[in-house]
Design a protein around this motif. Structure first.
Motif, short mmCIF file in Angstrom:
data_model
loop_
_atom_site.label_atom_id
_atom_site.label_comp_id
_atom_site.label_asym_id
_atom_site.label_seq_id
_atom_site.Cartn_x
_atom_site.Cartn_y
_atom_site.Cartn_z
N UNK A 1 38.70 20.27 12.56
CA UNK A 1 37.35 20.27 13.10
C UNK A 1 36.80 18.87 12.93
N UNK A 2 36.16 18.41 13.93
CA UNK A 2 35.62 17.06 13.91
C UNK A 2 34.22 17.07 13.28
N UNK A 3 33.88 16.01 12.54
CA UNK A 3 32.54 15.94 11.95
C UNK A 3 31.46 15.92 13.03
N UNK A 4 30.35 16.57 12.73
CA UNK A 4 29.23 16.62 13.67
C UNK A 4 27.94 16.20 12.98
N UNK A 5 26.98 15.76 13.80
CA UNK A 5 25.63 15.40 13.38
C UNK A 5 25.60 14.58 12.09
N UNK A 6 24.92 15.06 11.06
CA UNK A 6 24.76 14.30 9.82
C UNK A 6 26.07 14.14 9.03
N UNK A 7 27.08 14.94 9.37
CA UNK A 7 28.36 14.86 8.65
C UNK A 7 29.23 13.71 9.15
N UNK A 8 28.80 13.03 10.21
CA UNK A 8 29.55 11.88 10.72
C UNK A 8 29.34 10.73 9.74
N UNK A 9 30.42 10.18 9.17
CA UNK A 9 30.29 9.22 8.08
C UNK A 9 30.07 7.76 8.52
N UNK A 10 29.48 7.53 9.68
CA UNK A 10 29.28 6.17 10.17
C UNK A 10 27.81 5.93 10.48
N UNK A 11 27.39 4.68 10.28
CA UNK A 11 26.02 4.30 10.57
C UNK A 11 25.87 3.90 12.04
N UNK A 12 26.84 3.11 12.53
CA UNK A 12 26.83 2.64 13.92
C UNK A 12 27.94 3.33 14.71
N UNK A 13 27.60 3.80 15.89
CA UNK A 13 28.57 4.50 16.73
C UNK A 13 28.39 4.07 18.18
N UNK A 14 29.43 4.28 18.97
CA UNK A 14 29.32 4.13 20.43
C UNK A 14 29.32 5.54 21.00
N UNK A 15 28.58 5.73 22.09
CA UNK A 15 28.38 7.06 22.65
C UNK A 15 29.08 7.16 24.01
N UNK A 16 29.75 8.29 24.23
CA UNK A 16 30.35 8.58 25.53
C UNK A 16 29.26 9.17 26.42
#
Length: 178
Positions: free
Chosen positions: A8-23
């Protein structure tokens, strides 16, 4: 190697990164700039939308999904998995090295083909073999495309490929499962 079907992929607040790129959900293209995950999460109604981490390498990439649709897809996947396990047909995973001969690939894909024709899912993994040199990125893409074309008449990719610099995982399901 563990099966990637159950992760299962991390979602919402469980994503461990501050900066992300969005699809972009409309064009399926990546945003040109990184965005603060916190800003993205606060801009969305999280009762309606869910942000899912889809890739960590070479940089964190997330996708915004409709929460109801995402839940429905997960539910269908669990149901299909249970159906497969009850009938004695476990999800199939074949592992190939980048140096596997074409004849061997054809032989292994024949087994996967019969599994897919029954409507089940199969993962095809290309990974390096210890002591064997890696092909170029273009040669890797060619190998992957050969597999996709070989299974095109009976299967489709139901999930985005997982690609690292040394490995590629493709997730297929029989077309009768659409």
């Amino acid at each position: 190697m563990r099966s990637f079907l159950h992760t299962r992929k991390p979602t919402n607040e469980k994503i461990p990164y501050r900066l992300v790129r969005v699809v972009d959900p409309d064009t399926d293209k990546l945003s040109p700039n990184k965005e603060l995950l916190h800003n993205l999460l606060t801009s969305l109604d999280l009762k309606k939308w869910i942000v899912e981490l889809v890739s960590e390498s070479p940089e964190p990439i997330v996708r915004v999904l409709d929460r109801k649709e995402s839940f429905q897809k997960q539910k269908e996947q669990r149901r299909a998995l249970r159906k497969g396990l009850k009938s004695g047909e476990a999800p199939k995973e074949i592992q190939l090295t980048w140096g596997t001969a074409s004849g061997d690939i054809v032989h292994k894909l024949a087994k996967v083909r019969s599994h897919l024709e029954k409507g089940y899912k199969a993962d095809v993994v290309f990974a390096p073999k210890k002591g064997q040199g890696l092909p170029t990125r273009k040669e890797m893409q060619t190998r992957v495309q050969e597999v996709v074309l070989a299974l095109d008449d009976v299967a489709k990719e139901w999930k985005a490929r997982e690609v690292t610099p040394t490995m590629t995982i493709m997730f297929f399901q029989g077309k009768s499962d659409s």
